[in-house]
Structures are given as structure tokens and as C-alpha cells.
Design an enzyme around this catalytic site. Structure first.
Site, PDB file in Angstrom:
ATOM      1  CE  LYS A  53      -3.690  -2.523   2.300  1.00 20.04           C
ATOM      2  NZ  LYS A  53      -4.343  -2.888   3.565  1.00 20.04           N
ATOM      3  CD  GLN A  97      -2.989  -4.255   6.791  1.00 17.78           C
ATOM      4  OE1 GLN A  97      -3.050  -3.268   6.061  1.00 17.78           O
ATOM      5  NE2 GLN A  97      -3.446  -5.435   6.417  1.00 17.78           N
ATOM      6  CG  ASP A 120      -9.370   0.014   5.067  1.00 12.77           C
ATOM      7  OD1 ASP A 120      -9.258  -0.209   3.842  1.00 12.77           O
ATOM      8  OD2 ASP A 120      -8.666  -0.531   5.938  1.00 12.77           O
TER       9      ASP A 120
END
Ligand code: NAD
Length: 288
Positions: A53, A97, A120
Site C-alpha cells: 500500500k 491494518q 477503508d
């Protein structure tokens, strides 16, 4: 003939569009979008995903902000890092994460991320906006990537029967909502679904996100269907996925490969969400 859907190609196109958008935003406003990734503990898979990412963020010309916490970090330590990033006007998006090390409840931590920076799309706020069919709000990256990939192939969703295997908050549920918004008839299957093959065999579009290697084979697929394989499981023998893709040759009209299907799209959508967040934050600042 079964067509393999090239996720890498579509992801590259989207990444190029994002990079152009980043350059144009910087030219017009002097602001460069920044994505902050937060990694807790030393889980090797998590570290690999975060590294991917961060590389993509730099490729798109965005600023890469990273915070790494040790595995023994507690709720309050992580909360403090998230709060600082939330308050930082230079940070456009925040990605925590997952999964977190055992013993930490992710929900209250995810919910510290402000909706405007929730790239997200996993906060309770964003989930509510999606379920409530609001126009605003950032959408989870993998489900958004699946829809973009289907669109790029010209797969018709309106009126199609879409079956989603997997009902997680990360993939299955938000994807079902997005498919419903596109006027598909949606069925969601999960680990308690009886007679899975009978359920999946009606699908014009079958999306599999169960995390069970080899779960779906020819007995589950209607001839002419489009099959999207989201599952990725790392084994000592290498990467495996949920669909026995080679066995669908000549049955499915289209399939996505693993790797090179949904995976690259997830990252492309993360970049797209970060740019969108930065643009929205700019608008809000101007209107204040
Ligand atoms: P999860 O474990 O949170 O959820 C799995 C879902 O599948 C659950 O709803 C469960 O009920 C269902 N399920 C499990 N076994 C089943 C079975 N035998 N039959 C039918 N349904 C079953 O997983 P997740 O986070 O949603 O991820 C799913 C898969 O997608 C994993 O392999 C993950 O690695 C992969 N994934 C890939 C990407 C990507 O970018 N390509 C992104 C996210 C997740």
C-alpha cells in the site's frame, strides 16, 4: 471460451487516473494527499500488505505517512496514534491494518477514525452511510474494486442475480449492499448456508470471499456466469484461492485470476478513496 479478467490492467488505469488527480489537486491548491498507515505488531502478512500500500501511495505521488507500533501496544497507545492522525490537517486518510494482535478489540479503535478520513470505509459511520444509501461516505476498497472490475468488463448488474459467498464486514456485506444499489438481485451465502451449490448455481455473477481454498468448482457455477475470486490464503505451498479456476474453463464466461484479479484493485481503490478524501477535505476547508 472463458475470459480471464485482467485486474492488473484495470488497476493500473485507475492508479494512473489517481496520479493525474493528485498532480492536478497539488497544482490547484498546493495540497498533496497523504495516506497514514498504522501497523500494530509484526504479523508478516500484515507487513507485506502495508508495504504494498505504501509503495502504491508513493507511485501515485501522494505522501506516505506510517506509524508502526509494537505487538504489545495496548488500546490506549493505538488510540493516541489514531487521534493524532485524525487531528493532523496534513493527513487525508487513515488506514488501521487488520487484523490487530489478539486481545485487542478492533471496533472501538476503527471508530476513532473520522468518517472524512476513513479510506477503508470500515467505521460504523461509513457502514451506516452505505446501508442508508447516502451519496456521501467512503466505500470499502475490496468491494469497490470488485464493482469497478465488473464495470470495466461491461458485466451488466441491473437485474442480474448476484450471489456473494462470504458475509464479513470487510468484504461480503458491503459488497452485497453495493450490488443491491446497482439493482442486482442479491443472495448472500455464508458458512451456515445449506446446499451451497444449489444457491450459487443461480448466479449470473458469483463473488467468492470465504477464505476457503478450492471451495468453488464447476458444480457451483452456472454456464456463462462471471466468477470473481476474492479469496487469498497463504499456505506453505504458496498462494491459494477460493475458486478452482482452471476447472471452470469452458463453463464460466469470465473469471478473475489470483493473483492479478481483485488484489491489485483493492490497492487502486485505496488510492482513489484517499484522493477523494483529500478533495472533500479541501472543499470543507474552503467552505468554512
Ligand atoms: P472472514 O473470515 O472475515 O469471512 C469469511 C466469510 O466466509 C464468513 O462470512 C463465513 O461465514 C464465510 N464462509 C466461511 N466458510 C464458508 C463455507 N464453507 N461456505 C460458505 N461460506 C463460508 O474473511 P474476509 O475478511 O471476508 O476475507 C475473505 C477472503 O478474502 C480471505 O481469503 C481474504 O484473504 C480475502 N481477501 C482478499 C482481499 C483482496 O484484496 N483480494 C481483500 C480482503 C480479503
Amino acid at each position: 471460451m472463458t475470459t480471464y479478467i485482467d485486474g492488473k490492467k484495470t488497476a493500473r488505469r485507475i492508479e494512473d487516473e489517481v496520479a493525474a488527480g493528485v498532480a492536478s489537486l497539488a497544482r490547484r491548491t498546493g495540497r498533496v494527499p497523504a495516506l497514514a498507515t498504522v501497523l500494530v505488531g509484526g504479523d508478516p502478512a500484515g507487513a507485506v500488505y502495508v508495504a504494498h500500500k505504501r509503495r502504491a501511495v508513493r507511485r501515485a505521488g501522494m505522501r506516505d505517512v506510517h506509524r508502526s507500533l509494537p505487538a504489545h501496544a495496548g488500546h490506549d497507545d493505538i488510540a493516541a496514534v489514531l487521534d493524532a492522525l485524525a487531528a493532523d490537517p496534513e493527513v487525508s486518510g487513515i488506514l488501521l491494518q487488520l487484523p490487530l494482535p489478539e486481545g485487542l478489540d478492533p471496533r472501538p479503535l476503527i471508530d476513532r477514525i473520522p468518517g472524512a478520513k476513513d479510506v477503508d470505509g470500515l467505521t460504523t459511520h461509513s457502514v451506516g452511510l452505505l446501508a442508508g444509501r447516502a451519496a456521501e461516505g467512503l466505500r470499502p476498497c475490496t468491494p469497490r474494486g470488485v464493482i469497478e472490475l465488473l464495470d470495466s468488463e461491461g458485466v451488466v448488474l441491473r437485474g442480474a442475480h448476484a450471489v456473494v459467498v462470504g458475509a464479513s464486514g470487510l468484504v461480503g456485506r458491503p459488497l452485497a449492499q453495493l450490488l443491491l444499489q446497482r439493482d442486482a438481485t442479491v443472495t448472500v451465502a455464508h458458512r451456515h448456508t445449506a446446499g451451497l451449490a444449489a444457491v450459487t448455481r443461480v448466479a449470473d455473477v458469483l463473488v467468492v470471499a470465504a477464505g476457503v481454498p478450492g471451495l468453488i468448482g464447476p458444480e457451483h457455477v452456472k454456464p456463462g456466469a462471471t466468477v470473481v475470486d476474492v479469496g487469498i490464503t497463504r499456505t506453505v505451498a504458496g498462494i491459494t484461492s477460493d475458486v478452482r479456476t482452471a476447472e471452470l474453463d469452458g463453463i464460466a464466461a469470465r473469471v478473475t485470476p489470483v493473483p492479478g484479479g481483485v488484489g491489485p484493485m483493492t490497492i487502486a481503490m485505496l488510492l482513489a478513496n484517499t484522493l477523494e478524501a483529500a478533495r472533500q477535505q479541501g472543499h470543507r476547508q474552503m467552505s468554512h
